[in-house]
Motif scaffolding. Structure first.
Motif, PDB file in Angstrom:
ATOM      1  N   UNK A 492       0.795  -1.215   0.000  1.00 18.19           N
ATOM      2  CA  UNK A 492       0.000   0.000   0.000  1.00 18.19           C
ATOM      3  C   UNK A 492       0.830   1.269   0.000  1.00 18.19           C
ATOM      4  N   UNK A 493       2.155   1.130   0.172  1.00 22.58           N
ATOM      5  CA  UNK A 493       3.047   2.291   0.184  1.00 22.58           C
ATOM      6  C   UNK A 493       3.927   2.343  -1.061  1.00 22.58           C
ATOM      7  N   UNK A 494       4.416   1.155  -1.466  1.00 23.00           N
ATOM      8  CA  UNK A 494       5.296   1.068  -2.634  1.00 23.00           C
ATOM      9  C   UNK A 494       4.900  -0.146  -3.463  1.00 23.00           C
ATOM     10  N   UNK A 495       5.176  -0.130  -4.763  1.00 25.42           N
ATOM     11  CA  UNK A 495       4.941  -1.333  -5.574  1.00 25.42           C
ATOM     12  C   UNK A 495       5.802  -2.493  -5.070  1.00 25.42           C
ATOM     13  N   UNK A 496       5.220  -3.681  -5.029  1.00 26.38           N
ATOM     14  CA  UNK A 496       5.931  -4.888  -4.601  1.00 26.38           C
ATOM     15  C   UNK A 496       6.141  -5.798  -5.806  1.00 26.38           C
ATOM     16  N   UNK A 497       7.388  -6.199  -6.030  1.00 27.31           N
ATOM     17  CA  UNK A 497       7.734  -7.046  -7.173  1.00 27.31           C
ATOM     18  C   UNK A 497       8.281  -8.373  -6.664  1.00 27.31           C
ATOM     19  N   UNK A 498       7.593  -9.468  -6.969  1.00 23.14           N
ATOM     20  CA  UNK A 498       8.098 -10.791  -6.619  1.00 23.14           C
ATOM     21  C   UNK A 498       8.924 -11.353  -7.760  1.00 23.14           C
ATOM     22  N   UNK A 499      10.149 -11.828  -7.456  1.00 30.74           N
ATOM     23  CA  UNK A 499      11.000 -12.410  -8.503  1.00 30.74           C
ATOM     24  C   UNK A 499      11.405 -13.823  -8.089  1.00 30.74           C
ATOM     25  N   UNK A 500      11.549 -14.684  -9.078  1.00 33.10           N
ATOM     26  CA  UNK A 500      11.857 -16.090  -8.809  1.00 33.10           C
ATOM     27  C   UNK A 500      13.271 -16.237  -8.244  1.00 33.10           C
ATOM     28  N   UNK A 501      13.405 -17.119  -7.283  1.00 35.36           N
ATOM     29  CA  UNK A 501      14.633 -17.279  -6.502  1.00 35.36           C
ATOM     30  C   UNK A 501      15.855 -17.536  -7.378  1.00 35.36           C
ATOM     31  N   UNK A 502      15.760 -18.496  -8.268  1.00 35.05           N
ATOM     32  CA  UNK A 502      16.927 -18.890  -9.059  1.00 35.05           C
ATOM     33  C   UNK A 502      17.235 -17.896 -10.172  1.00 35.05           C
ATOM     34  N   UNK A 503      16.208 -17.220 -10.656  1.00 34.32           N
ATOM     35  CA  UNK A 503      16.444 -16.147 -11.615  1.00 34.32           C
ATOM     36  C   UNK A 503      17.186 -14.994 -10.939  1.00 34.32           C
ATOM     37  N   UNK A 504      16.888 -14.754  -9.666  1.00 35.63           N
ATOM     38  CA  UNK A 504      17.625 -13.723  -8.919  1.00 35.63           C
ATOM     39  C   UNK A 504      19.074 -14.137  -8.703  1.00 35.63           C
ATOM     40  N   UNK A 505      19.309 -15.415  -8.439  1.00 34.78           N
ATOM     41  CA  UNK A 505      20.695 -15.900  -8.329  1.00 34.78           C
ATOM     42  C   UNK A 505      21.462 -15.626  -9.621  1.00 34.78           C
ATOM     43  N   UNK A 506      20.864 -15.992 -10.736  1.00 34.60           N
ATOM     44  CA  UNK A 506      21.514 -15.791 -12.027  1.00 34.60           C
ATOM     45  C   UNK A 506      21.762 -14.303 -12.280  1.00 34.60           C
ATOM     46  N   UNK A 507      20.763 -13.477 -11.983  1.00 39.28           N
ATOM     47  CA  UNK A 507      20.912 -12.032 -12.173  1.00 39.28           C
ATOM     48  C   UNK A 507      22.003 -11.460 -11.281  1.00 39.28           C
ATOM     49  N   UNK A 508      22.203 -12.044 -10.112  1.00 46.42           N
ATOM     50  CA  UNK A 508      23.259 -11.586  -9.209  1.00 46.42           C
ATOM     51  C   UNK A 508      24.630 -11.738  -9.847  1.00 46.42           C
TER      52      UNK A 508
END
Length: 786
Positions: A492-508
């Motif tokens: 309700x204060x900011x947009x919330x974005x859910x990202x897949x765990x392993x895709x975040x690992x790869x993006x890291x």
């Protein structure tokens, strides 16, 4: 004015708290340029007046001759009207505006200060808080920016005339050293036995006799250590629990009191010679150990030390985690015959590092026999960093003291986001400008103390740099505590974005390397919530951030008991055999006498798995390692995260079996739904047969590691044929395995792949927030704010 001009030089980066203004003063004097230098919220500002060619020469010399700890990221030179400066001076810092300056991490004890501390003729002889512009606390004492003494926890300690003279003397090593202090005016240490503490709230200051005789305090501390006692020692970023690493009874007592059954303890050594008495130190490790960051470095155990360490220091593994003394206080705990101490984090299991005297007295009372306190407050808790070396470079396992809060610079401007990280090994990440601000190690997001630490650290880091995120990024798993926190704090204060765990690992991994073009990605870890609702953990991806397509995975197998199976490798062995061959495969292992599960566990699993009761499907590399570790007789019950895999790899390093690199177990690859499935079913009969024949666990380990290498190669070859892509990024906690990474890196390189490994953040969940942040930036439009 004879061609004279006033040059305004603005520098950004790590230019505060590293002796930069004194350096500028000396350099300006050398170039005979009058002017001023001061800190502001963006970095350092220098004004000099002289002939244009001289000013430009001075400007060019700044990065070339800067102090070793400085890091100039941005610089600019502009011209304005003369002011008529007559000499060069350092002036007070300016506050206001939005900060863009960086905060230096805490810096390990320098050689000059160490020598002065040991010199009986020096006025700081034996002083536990000696420091200079080249070493000492930084991040741990900063309350606000710019970095000046009044804005740190040293504000309450007024400098004596001698310290003030050093502080004002441009020729002195302590010129504008903000934590500068001595026995007359600075912080003091004091010792209390655990049973002497009646009122923890009163543990703020030393007694007059302790303040007057610091040598006596440390002599008593060393006596206690030599007597086999456990000390809680307040350092630079928190407390350690310390004991003599040579004394089995002391180390065992620490294990029992801390309820830490098997996880290896970290060690602190007095010097490099001491380190080499217990571990094998190559040049890369030596450089890391002696660096100003002073991380814990994983080293192979020396096979035949003259004076062995207690076996309970690091049971079941072939490595030691060792750091060199990094504070002057710690240096005073060592003497002849006391050269290696256990120095493990001062906390209760899965809780944050303790930093306050009263808190330590309450929390650690059942563990420590005595407490070595001091009266300099720690503002930002910061646990020790952990580093290994692999494939010719560093591999961070925990990024904290010595690294945080130094940001990662990116190739372009980023949208401002907050990435909340995961539930284990948590860090968070804030973005602003071209920087990823990764937090210090938060740890397990479990109890209320951990949540309070996360909230506190987040508020402070955002406050230092006045970052107001546009959106909050969290893991896709709806039951992660970090996901629920993101919704509780920001919905309700900011947009919330859910990202897949392993895709975040790869993006890291891609964020580290500044890569946004299409790549192949392999992510191997324990478990993470998949887009199909199953638990992923051995995944092949194709694509460019933020859009990755999952194009392959390990064959699904049940996870009996859900996440509880992580602590029961024997259950995973049963599950994999059941998936591969049903009752026949399970019975074969039992008849061969190698089944690691108990008869009772077998009865329950035979009922549970056919019905799918609390047995979610998973494709986890971590659980695959668990199953082999259990069947090989290495680890049947896990007491800490990754123990079965760690001990399986350790057998290989310790025993060095004569196994050829191409000696492996069979597996199959088949196509399904437009992707590829790696099926380990054929390897299980081979592992069971070898275990039943008494084949050494080290041999099974080597063959299994080679098998995983070939599984990954096979998957990547399939994807390369389809896509033509040759750049591959490796991420996930399994890639902390030094043998696997080394084997895989060499094999991929031989086959013509370009390999991207983690070098600046951990491949485990400690680096997850970096990938979340990049994905969040791109989902918001990727640099449009810049």
């Amino acid at each position: 004015m004879n061609g004279r001009r006033r040059g305004i030089i603005r520098l950004g980066g790590i230019v505060q708290g590293v002796g930069f203004r004194p350096f500028v003063y000396r350099l300006a004097r050398k170039w005979q340029l009058p002017g001023i230098v001061y800190n502001d919220v963006h970095g350092v500002v220098i004004e000099v007046e002289g002939k244009e060619e001289v000013v430009r020469g001075f400007y060019a010399a700044l990065p070339e001759e800067a102090p070793p700890l400085a890091r100039i990221i941005r610089s600019e030179l502009n011209w304005e009207e003369l002011r008529g400066y007559r000499e060069f001076t350092i002036v007070e810092s300016e506050a206001g505006e939005r900060p863009s300056v960086l905060i230096a991490p805490d810096i390990g004890l320098c050689a000059e200060c160490a020598a002065e501390q040991q010199d009986p003729r020096d006025r700081r002889h034996g002083y536990p808080f000696i420091n200079c512009t080249n070493c000492g606390p930084r991040f741990s004492i900063v309350r606000s920016l710019p970095y000046d003494r009044p804005r740190t926890t040293m504000a309450r300690f007024a400098m004596c005339p001698e310290c003030a003279a050093e502080y004002e003397d441009p020729g002195d090593r302590r010129f504008h050293a903000q934590p500068n202090a001595c026995p007359v005016c600075g912080p003091k240490a004091f010792l209390r036995l655990a049973d002497e503490i009646a009122n923890p709230a009163g543990l703020k200051e030393p007694l007059p006799e302790e303040a007057a005789d610091q040598a006596k305090v440390f002599a008593r501390a060393r006596e206690l250590l030599k007597a086999g006692k456990i000390l809680a020692v307040k350092g630079i970023g928190g407390f350690h629990l310390v004991c003599d690493a040579h004394q089995p009874a002391a180390v065992e007592a620490l294990r029992q009191r801390k309820h830490r059954e098997a996880k290896p303890f970290a060690l602190m050594c007095s010097d490099l010679a001491a380190v080499e008495r217990y571990g094998l130190v190559d040049e890369a490790a030596r450089e890391l150990l002696a660096s100003w960051r002073r991380p814990i470095v994983l080293l192979p155990k020396r096979p035949d030390p003259e004076q062995p360490l207690a076996e309970a220091v690091a049971p079941g593994v072939d490595t030691l985690g060792v750091m060199l003394v990094y504070t002057p206080l710690h240096a005073l705990l060592f003497e002849e015959g006391l050269d290696c101490l256990v120095a493990t984090s001062g906390n209760l299991s899965d809780s944050p590092l303790v930093i306050d005297n009263a808190e330590a007295a309450r929390e650690l009372a059942g563990i420590a026999d005595a407490f070595l306190f001091h009266n300099r407050d720690i503002h930002n808790r910061c646990d020790d960093s952990v580093v290994a070396t692999v494939a010719g470079g560093p591999l961070l396992l925990r990024r904290s003291r010595g690294y945080a809060p130094q940001p990662l610079e990116y190739r372009r401007a980023l949208r401002s986001v907050l990435a909340i990280g995961g539930d284990q090994k948590n860090t968070f990440c804030l973005t602003a400008g071209q920087r990823f601000y990764l937090s210090q190690h938060i740890g397990e997001v479990g109890d209320l103390r951990s949540l309070a630490f996360l909230e506190e650290a987040l508020g402070r880091l955002a406050g230092y740099f006045e970052i107001s995120p546009e959106a909050v990024v969290h893991d896709l798993h709806p039951e992660y505590r970090s996901t629920k926190l993101a919704h509780r704090w920001y919905e309700g204060k900011l947009p919330l974005l859910g990202v897949q765990h392993h895709e975040a690992h790869l993006a890291s991994c891609l964020a580290e390397h500044g890569v946004e073009e299409p790549v192949l990605g392999v992510v191997c870890d324990g478990t993470g919530y998949g887009r199909d609702g199953k638990l992923w953990g051995f995944e092949f991806f194709v694509g460019a951030p933020p859009h990755f397509a999952r194009r392959g995975h390990l064959r699904y197998t049940p996870l009996p008991g859900g996440e509880a199976a992580i602590h029961h490798p024997a259950r995973m062995a049963f599950a994999y055999l059941w998936t591969a061959g049903g009752e026949k495969a399970v019975a074969a292992a039992e008849q061969a006498g190698v089944a690691p599960w108990t008869a009772q566990e077998g009865e329950v699993l035979r009922l549970q798995l056919p019905l799918g009761l609390n047995s979610p499907q998973c494709s986890s590399a971590g659980r695959l390692f668990d199953a082999v570790s259990a069947l090989a007789g290495v680890c049947r019950e896990g007491h800490y995260e990754g123990q079965p895999a760690i001990e399986l790899e350790a057998r290989l390093h310790k025993e060095r079996p004569a196994v050829f690199p191409d000696d492996r177990y069979p597996f199959t690859v088949w196509e399904e739904g437009g992707g590829w499935v790696i099926d380990p079913a054929p390897l299980w009969p081979a592992v069971v047969e070898e275990a039943s024949r008494g084949t050494a666990a080290a041999v099974i380990s080597a063959r299994f590691h080679h098998t995983v290498r070939e599984m990954i190669l096979a998957g990547l070859e399939c994807l390369r044929r389809e896509t033509g892509l040759q750049k591959v990024a490796l991420s996930g906690g399994v890639f902390q395995n030094r043998y696997l990474v080394s084997q895989l890196h060499d094999a991929l390189t031989r086959e013509g792949f370009e390999v991207l490994l983690h070098r600046q953040v951990p491949p485990n969940d400690g680096g997850l927030s970096l990938g979340q942040a990049l994905l969040g930036d791109l989902l918001l439009g990727g640099g449009a704010a810049g």
